[in-house]
Design a protein around this motif. Structure first.
Motif, PDB file in Angstrom:
ATOM      1  N   GLN A  80       0.822  -1.220   0.000  1.00  0.00           N
ATOM      2  CA  GLN A  80       0.000   0.000   0.000  1.00  0.00           C
ATOM      3  C   GLN A  80       0.851   1.263   0.000  1.00  0.00           C
ATOM      4  OE1 GLN A  80       0.148  -2.249   2.383  1.00  0.00           O
ATOM      5  NE2 GLN A  80      -0.064  -1.404   4.435  1.00  0.00           N
ATOM      6  N   ARG A  81       2.040   1.180   0.645  1.00  0.00           N
ATOM      7  CA  ARG A  81       2.949   2.338   0.667  1.00  0.00           C
ATOM      8  C   ARG A  81       3.542   2.546  -0.735  1.00  0.00           C
ATOM      9  NH1 ARG A  81       3.886   7.173   1.799  1.00  0.00           N
ATOM     10  NH2 ARG A  81       6.010   7.763   2.325  1.00  0.00           N
ATOM     11  N   VAL A  82       3.902   1.472  -1.395  1.00  0.00           N
ATOM     12  CA  VAL A  82       4.442   1.574  -2.757  1.00  0.00           C
ATOM     13  C   VAL A  82       3.367   2.168  -3.678  1.00  0.00           C
ATOM     14  CG1 VAL A  82       5.328   0.269  -4.741  1.00  0.00           C
ATOM     15  CG2 VAL A  82       6.042  -0.358  -2.438  1.00  0.00           C
ATOM     16  N   TYR A  83       2.169   1.645  -3.522  1.00  0.00           N
ATOM     17  CA  TYR A  83       1.024   2.129  -4.307  1.00  0.00           C
ATOM     18  C   TYR A  83       0.886   3.641  -4.136  1.00  0.00           C
ATOM     19  CZ  TYR A  83      -3.654   1.830  -6.426  1.00  0.00           C
ATOM     20  OH  TYR A  83      -4.734   1.971  -7.266  1.00  0.00           O
ATOM     21  N   GLN A  84       0.923   4.060  -2.854  1.00  0.00           N
ATOM     22  CA  GLN A  84       0.746   5.471  -2.498  1.00  0.00           C
ATOM     23  C   GLN A  84       1.846   6.362  -3.098  1.00  0.00           C
ATOM     24  OE1 GLN A  84       1.549   6.070   1.708  1.00  0.00           O
ATOM     25  NE2 GLN A  84      -0.448   7.031   1.993  1.00  0.00           N
ATOM     26  N   ILE A  85       3.106   5.925  -2.944  1.00  0.00           N
ATOM     27  CA  ILE A  85       4.221   6.726  -3.460  1.00  0.00           C
ATOM     28  C   ILE A  85       4.146   6.799  -4.987  1.00  0.00           C
ATOM     29  CG2 ILE A  85       6.746   6.973  -3.596  1.00  0.00           C
ATOM     30  CD1 ILE A  85       6.953   5.328  -0.989  1.00  0.00           C
ATOM     31  N   ALA A  86       3.839   5.665  -5.620  1.00  0.00           N
ATOM     32  CA  ALA A  86       3.762   5.616  -7.088  1.00  0.00           C
ATOM     33  C   ALA A  86       2.661   6.539  -7.588  1.00  0.00           C
ATOM     34  CB  ALA A  86       3.512   4.186  -7.553  1.00  0.00           C
ATOM     35  N   GLN A  87       1.504   6.451  -6.936  1.00  0.00           N
ATOM     36  CA  GLN A  87       0.361   7.266  -7.349  1.00  0.00           C
ATOM     37  C   GLN A  87       0.655   8.755  -7.181  1.00  0.00           C
ATOM     38  OE1 GLN A  87      -3.349   6.562  -5.154  1.00  0.00           O
ATOM     39  NE2 GLN A  87      -4.333   6.232  -7.135  1.00  0.00           N
TER      40      GLN A  87
END
Ligand SMILES: Nc1ncnc2c1ncn2[C@@H]1O[C@H](COP(=O)(O)OP(=O)(O)O)[C@@H](O)[C@H]1O
Ligand SMILES: [Mg+2]
Length: 242
Positions: free
Chosen positions: A153-160
């Motif tokens: 979810q953190r990767v998702y957040q940073i990518a987004q």
């Protein structure tokens, strides 16, 4: 070196290596003459289930084919200055790293708990996938997680937040959770297969030391820990060749 020796590039050309032995060696990650030449004999015995005398003979044969390259410091400089670097997207950090994370090398981030090492690893997993003109390496990432702190979810957040397609980014991260130092060493030994199959441009071990630190306690175990750690780091350093 004779021409005959120079021709040996496949491990099955080494004296003492028949098809069965070659298969065992390859399955254990010893897929090049160089990998065998620098391996401790004991490792060939343990990992490729070879007889000690056979392993000795093979390592000796492999060592005879390897010659030491001497280069001038100028040649070294020429080679290093053209190395690609991964831009981490933080100008302070990139400056600290001399223009970004060096390729064909191991970089270790050291810091107390909560200082942002895992955040850097997750950010790097995203930025590696960017095209080169955006500071990336246009490739995938192999992520070995020893502490269970990798957070999708953190990767998702940073990518987004950075305007990338988060699902595509997650697709480009090949992940393995490892539970002890043996498992960690094994995962790196097997990583070369993934590196051959996928376009891996960055390999992350977060963190490289935690299991070793936890398992080898006290002075008497220090020598064994260092020996295993050295061999592990050597494998990591070699993995870019695959
Ligand atoms: N989603 C988030 N948003 C902002 N800060 C976060 C987020 N997730 C973690 N952090 C913070 O980032 C800091 C660094 O954590 P981490 O990278 O896990 O440290 P380390 O791996 O060095 O122990 C921590 O203080 C943590 O609270
Ligand atoms: Mg961490």
């Amino acid at each position: 070196m004779t021409e005959e020796q120079e021709a040996i590039t496949d491990i099955s050309d080494l004296s003492g290596v028949g098809p069965i032995t070659a298969g065992k060696l390859k399955a254990a990650g010893f897929d090049s003459v160089e990998a065998i030449a620098v391996a401790p004999v004991r490792e060939l015995v343990e990992k490729a289930s070879l007889e000690s005398s056979v392993a000795h003979k093979i390592v000796k044969a492999a060592r005879e084919t390897i010659h030491t390259d001497f280069v001038t410091a100028k040649q070294l400089w020429e080679k290093r200055k053209d190395l690609k670097r991964l831009n981490l997207g933080s100008s302070n950090l990139d400056t600290l790293l001399g223009g970004g994370l060096e390729t064909q090398a191991i970089t270790e981030f050291v810091g107390e708990f909560g200082t942002g090492k895992s955040q850097i690893c997750m950010t790097a997993s995203i930025r590696t996938q960017l095209p080169e003109d955006k500071g990336g390496l246009n490739g995938k990432v192999l992520f070995i997680d020893t502490e269970g702190t990798f957070a999708t979810q953190r990767v998702y957040q940073i990518a987004q937040a950075a305007g990338h397609d988060p699902e595509k980014i997650l697709e480009g991260i090949i992940y393995s959770r490892v539970y002890n130092s043996d498992h960690q060493i094994l995962s790196v030994d097997h990583a070369f297969k993934v590196c051959q199959e996928e376009n891996i441009k960055l390999m992350i071990v977060d963190s490289v030391m935690s299991h070793f630190r936890g398992e080898y306690i006290g002075r008497e175990s220090l020598a064994e820990r260092q020996q295993r750690l050295n061999s592990h780091l050597h494998k990591l350093a070699e993995s870019h060749k695959h």
